[in-house]
Structures are given as structure tokens and as C-alpha cells.
Design a protein around this motif. Structure first.
Motif, PDB file in Angstrom:
ATOM      1  N   GLU A 288     -10.129  24.828   4.193  1.00  0.00           N
ATOM      2  CA  GLU A 288     -11.456  24.952   3.332  1.00  0.00           C
ATOM      3  C   GLU A 288     -11.498  25.166   1.486  1.00  0.00           C
ATOM      4  O   GLU A 288     -12.144  25.889   1.113  1.00  0.00           O
ATOM      5  CB  GLU A 288     -12.003  26.471   3.420  1.00  0.00           C
ATOM      6  CG  GLU A 288     -12.164  27.042   4.665  1.00  0.00           C
ATOM      7  CD  GLU A 288     -12.779  25.947   6.186  1.00  0.00           C
ATOM      8  OE1 GLU A 288     -14.034  25.048   5.156  1.00  0.00           O
ATOM      9  OE2 GLU A 288     -13.544  25.608   6.378  1.00  0.00           O
ATOM     10  N   ALA A 289     -10.927  23.958   0.944  1.00  0.00           N
ATOM     11  CA  ALA A 289     -10.706  24.122  -0.182  1.00  0.00           C
ATOM     12  C   ALA A 289     -11.870  24.147  -0.773  1.00  0.00           C
ATOM     13  O   ALA A 289     -12.123  24.038  -2.239  1.00  0.00           O
ATOM     14  CB  ALA A 289      -9.800  22.264  -0.333  1.00  0.00           C
ATOM     15  N   THR A 290     -12.954  23.480  -0.152  1.00  0.00           N
ATOM     16  CA  THR A 290     -14.171  23.527  -1.175  1.00  0.00           C
ATOM     17  C   THR A 290     -14.291  25.044  -1.223  1.00  0.00           C
ATOM     18  O   THR A 290     -15.625  25.403  -1.979  1.00  0.00           O
ATOM     19  CB  THR A 290     -15.052  22.579  -0.646  1.00  0.00           C
ATOM     20  OG1 THR A 290     -15.287  22.911   0.830  1.00  0.00           O
ATOM     21  CG2 THR A 290     -15.554  21.064  -0.246  1.00  0.00           C
ATOM     22  N   GLU A 291     -14.044  26.540  -0.323  1.00  0.00           N
ATOM     23  CA  GLU A 291     -14.942  26.947  -0.818  1.00  0.00           C
ATOM     24  C   GLU A 291     -13.104  27.909  -2.452  1.00  0.00           C
ATOM     25  O   GLU A 291     -13.338  29.240  -3.011  1.00  0.00           O
ATOM     26  CB  GLU A 291     -13.955  28.282   0.242  1.00  0.00           C
ATOM     27  CG  GLU A 291     -14.346  27.872   1.421  1.00  0.00           C
ATOM     28  CD  GLU A 291     -16.113  28.173   1.304  1.00  0.00           C
ATOM     29  OE1 GLU A 291     -16.203  29.163   0.399  1.00  0.00           O
ATOM     30  OE2 GLU A 291     -16.720  27.035   1.330  1.00  0.00           O
ATOM     31  N   HIS A 292     -12.557  27.253  -2.816  1.00  0.00           N
ATOM     32  CA  HIS A 292     -11.736  27.239  -3.638  1.00  0.00           C
ATOM     33  C   HIS A 292     -12.011  26.742  -4.709  1.00  0.00           C
ATOM     34  O   HIS A 292     -12.921  25.570  -5.179  1.00  0.00           O
ATOM     35  CB  HIS A 292     -10.456  27.063  -3.599  1.00  0.00           C
ATOM     36  CG  HIS A 292      -9.918  28.442  -2.739  1.00  0.00           C
ATOM     37  ND1 HIS A 292      -9.849  29.110  -1.959  1.00  0.00           N
ATOM     38  CD2 HIS A 292     -10.232  27.343  -1.694  1.00  0.00           C
ATOM     39  CE1 HIS A 292      -9.563  29.517  -1.678  1.00  0.00           C
ATOM     40  NE2 HIS A 292      -9.015  28.207  -0.709  1.00  0.00           N
TER      41      HIS A 292
ATOM     42  N   GLY B  23     -19.933  21.037   0.763  1.00  0.00           N
ATOM     43  CA  GLY B  23     -20.510  22.624   0.029  1.00  0.00           C
ATOM     44  C   GLY B  23     -19.427  23.428  -0.009  1.00  0.00           C
ATOM     45  O   GLY B  23     -18.699  22.798  -0.090  1.00  0.00           O
ATOM     46  N   GLY B  24     -19.992  23.926  -0.640  1.00  0.00           N
ATOM     47  CA  GLY B  24     -19.046  25.240  -0.838  1.00  0.00           C
ATOM     48  C   GLY B  24     -19.433  24.866  -2.417  1.00  0.00           C
ATOM     49  O   GLY B  24     -19.406  24.926  -3.490  1.00  0.00           O
ATOM     50  N   ILE B  25     -18.320  26.365  -3.525  1.00  0.00           N
ATOM     51  CA  ILE B  25     -18.603  26.338  -5.316  1.00  0.00           C
ATOM     52  C   ILE B  25     -17.201  25.054  -5.628  1.00  0.00           C
ATOM     53  O   ILE B  25     -17.590  24.591  -6.267  1.00  0.00           O
ATOM     54  CB  ILE B  25     -17.894  27.645  -5.307  1.00  0.00           C
ATOM     55  CG1 ILE B  25     -17.874  27.913  -7.085  1.00  0.00           C
ATOM     56  CG2 ILE B  25     -15.960  27.744  -5.121  1.00  0.00           C
ATOM     57  CD1 ILE B  25     -17.805  28.830  -7.744  1.00  0.00           C
ATOM     58  N   GLY B  26     -16.422  24.895  -4.780  1.00  0.00           N
ATOM     59  CA  GLY B  26     -15.550  23.412  -4.680  1.00  0.00           C
ATOM     60  C   GLY B  26     -15.845  22.376  -4.436  1.00  0.00           C
ATOM     61  O   GLY B  26     -15.150  21.132  -4.603  1.00  0.00           O
TER      62      GLY B  26
END
Length: 332
Positions: A8-12, A42-45
């Protein structure tokens, strides 16, 4: 450490990836240290993952050969589809944004996306004459400055024929570049709505004075309406009603709009995103666009009178209106 896996790289944030990149190494010449990432849109990253792996926009320190992207969706896992067809049905029944993200792995349509730019909003603008022109501007030196030109004809549709951006340029040269752009389009004396930071002096010569000198008679600077929630709503309205058309050559603006995320702390606003140290990513073009959209009503007004800043008329009008009046560019 020879291998690192990040789920889940986009959560970082990008800093997490950079930290692992700096410590992964080996003394074995037969092994190439590798970072493996899995991620959903999506997500913060989202912005940095999309920049590096999907859009492949690299800074001078990044080697394109070091990055590889393998697109995958649920249909690639035939064993899962055959063993659990109900899971596929659940994905197919999701709302459009979630379906695009989880079923098709679409990085341009995803949950949490603040704006969707419909196909009808991308095309060659042809406003019905007479045409009113104005601009939106976001200042930056280390992060990019952005300029967005707007037009509106008698059909009342908004259009964006051209944009420009740059980095690490002095304000006078930025103004001169915008002037040259407007002159090439035979446009002059238009208002440009800017963020309020250029009008602050902080004990130094305000940036807007240098910009005005570079702009000459081609344009005059005005303070933009900077309320973020109002701006977000105005952009959503323009896009959903398909009242806006953006020339497809303005790829940076279209991409910037589609990368913006809803602010989880205020769902009526978008998440503020800064460009990295190389000027990549960020929301600078979005801010310039937002200022321009909010400036539509004032743009239709006739050009206001200019004043010599040393005159009593200027000081009197400034006190009465409590705003920055357009500045005579020739006094500089």
C-alpha cells in the motif's frame, strides 16, 4: 538490506520511499538491491507514486531505468476470479470512482479524487465573440509559478486556451514572459488575479512591483478571492455543468486537476500538496486555475483607473477601498 517490500505504497509519503532508497545496499555484485511496491490509486502518496511509476516524470537525480511499473487488475488473477466470482461481482457493482480504481486499476480516476475532468471539458476553445480575457496566477520561485489564461465569450462558456509555468525566475522576468505570451495572442490590458503573497512587502520590495514592471501595459494585477472552499465549489460547478473547456495542450493543468485529492479534514476542500525540492508535483497550477475561476465576475468589469503610487489619489483610493489598486507599470 538488499530487498524491501512496501505494501500500500500510496498510504505513505514520498519521504518513506526515499528513506528506504538511501539504505538499501549490498556488497554482493551478483545482487541488485530492489524495492518492491504494491499500491492502489488514491491515498496521500498518490501523486508521487503516479509521477514516478505511471507518468514516469523524473527529476535529475532519478534514473528512469531504475523504475518499472506492472499494471495489474483483478482479471489477471484468474484463479481468484474462478474461485470467488462473488468478489468480482462486488467490484463491478462499486460506484464509478471506486470501480475504476479497484476493478480496472485506473490511476486517473480514483476514490478521494477531488475533480473529474469530463471529456466534454477538453477541446479546442472557440469562444463566441466578443471575448473577455483574464488570468489566474500563483507565484513561486523554488516551487513553480503558474499562469492560466481564461476567456469567456457571449455564449458564457469559460475556456482555457493556454497556460504557462516556470521555476527559479525573477519576478520581472516572469512578468515579461507572460507579457510576451499575451502579446503573441494579441491580448493586452487584462486583469490577472493572484494570491495575496505577492502583495506583501515583509520589509522588502513587494513581488508584485517587479511583476508589474515586467508585464508592462499587457496586464494589471489584482488580489484574487482566495477562499479555498468557495474555489473548490466553483471549479466543481464549472466541470459538472460542462461550462468549461480546456485546450488539450494544457496537459499540466488537466493532470493537476485530476491528481487533486479531497481533504480528509474538510471534504469541501482539496488537500494542499507542495511541490518537491525539484519543483515536481504540487498544486501550483491548480491554485492559479482556482484564482482565475473565482475572478470571472470581476474580469467582465472595465479596466480600472491606474494611479501613481506616490500620488494622493492612490493613497485616498487605497484607504477607501482597503485593497491593492492596479499599479501603473511604467513608474518602475
Amino acid at each position: 538490506i538488499e530487498d524491501v517490500s512496501i505494501d500500500e505504497a500510496t498510504e505513505h509519503e514520498e519521504e518513506v520511499f526515499d528513506e528506504f532508497s538511501s539504505i538499501i545496499r549490498t556488497t554482493n555484485t551478483d545482487i541488485k538491491p530492489t524495492i518492491f511496491l504494491t499500491a492502489n490509486p488514491g491515498g496521500i502518496g498518490h501523486q508521487w507514486v503516479m509521477r514516478k511509476f505511471v507518468d514516469r516524470q523524473f527529476n535529475t537525480r532519478e534514473d528512469p531505468k531504475d523504475y518499472a511499473f506492472v499494471q495489474a487488475n483483478v482479471y489477471d488473477n484468474q484463479r481468484l476470479v474462478e474461485a470467488n466470482p462473488e468478489y468480482l461481482k462486488k467490484l463491478e457493482a462499486l460506484p464509478p470512482a471506486l470501480k475504476s480504481m479497484y476493478l480496472y486499476g485506473d490511476w486517473h480516476q480514483f476514490a478521494g479524487q477531488a475533480f473529474t475532468v469530463p471529456d466534454e471539458c477538453i477541446g479546442t476553445p472557440a469562444p463566441v465573440k466578443p471575448v473577455v480575457y483574464w488570468g489566474g496566477f500563483d507565484w513561486g520561485f523554488n516551487h513553480p509559478y503558474s499562469f492560466v489564461l481564461f476567456a469567456k465569450g457571449q455564449d458564457y462558456r469559460l475556456s482555457v486556451p493556454v497556460t504557462s509555468k516556470g521555476r527559479k525566475e525573477e519576478p520581472f522576468n516572469v512578468g515579461k514572459s507572460i507579457k510576451e505570451l499575451l502579446t503573441s495572442l494579441q491580448i493586452n490590458q487584462i486583469p490577472i488575479f493572484s494570491g495575496h503573497d505577492i502583495f506583501r512587502s515583509d520589509g522588502r520590495r513587494p513581488i508584485y512591483k517587479e511583476l508589474a514592471a515586467g508585464l508592462g501595459a499587457s496586464a494589471y494585477l489584482r488580489e484574487a478571492t482566495i477562499d479555498r472552499v468557495q474555489g473548490t465549489q466553483a471549479i466543481r460547478t464549472a466541470l459538472t455543468t460542462k461550462r468549461l473547456i480546456i485546450d488539450p495542450k494544457n496537459e499540466d493543468l488537466i493532470a493537476n486537476l485530476q491528481r487533486m485529492l479531497i481533504n480528509p479534514k474538510n471534504t469541501e476542500d482539496v488537500l494542499k500538496v507542495d511541490a518537491n525540492d525539484d519543483g515536481l508535483g504540487g498544486d501550483d497550477m491548480y491554485d492559479a486555475f482556482r484564482y482565475g475561476v473565482m475572478g470571472e465576475m470581476q474580469a467582465s468589469e472595465p479596466p480600472p483607473k491606474t494611479f501613481d503610487m506616490n500620488s494622493g489619489d492612490y493613497l485616498l483610493q487605497k484607504i477607501e477601498t482597503s485593497q491593492n489598486l492596479p499599479v501603473n507599470p511604467w513608474e518602475y
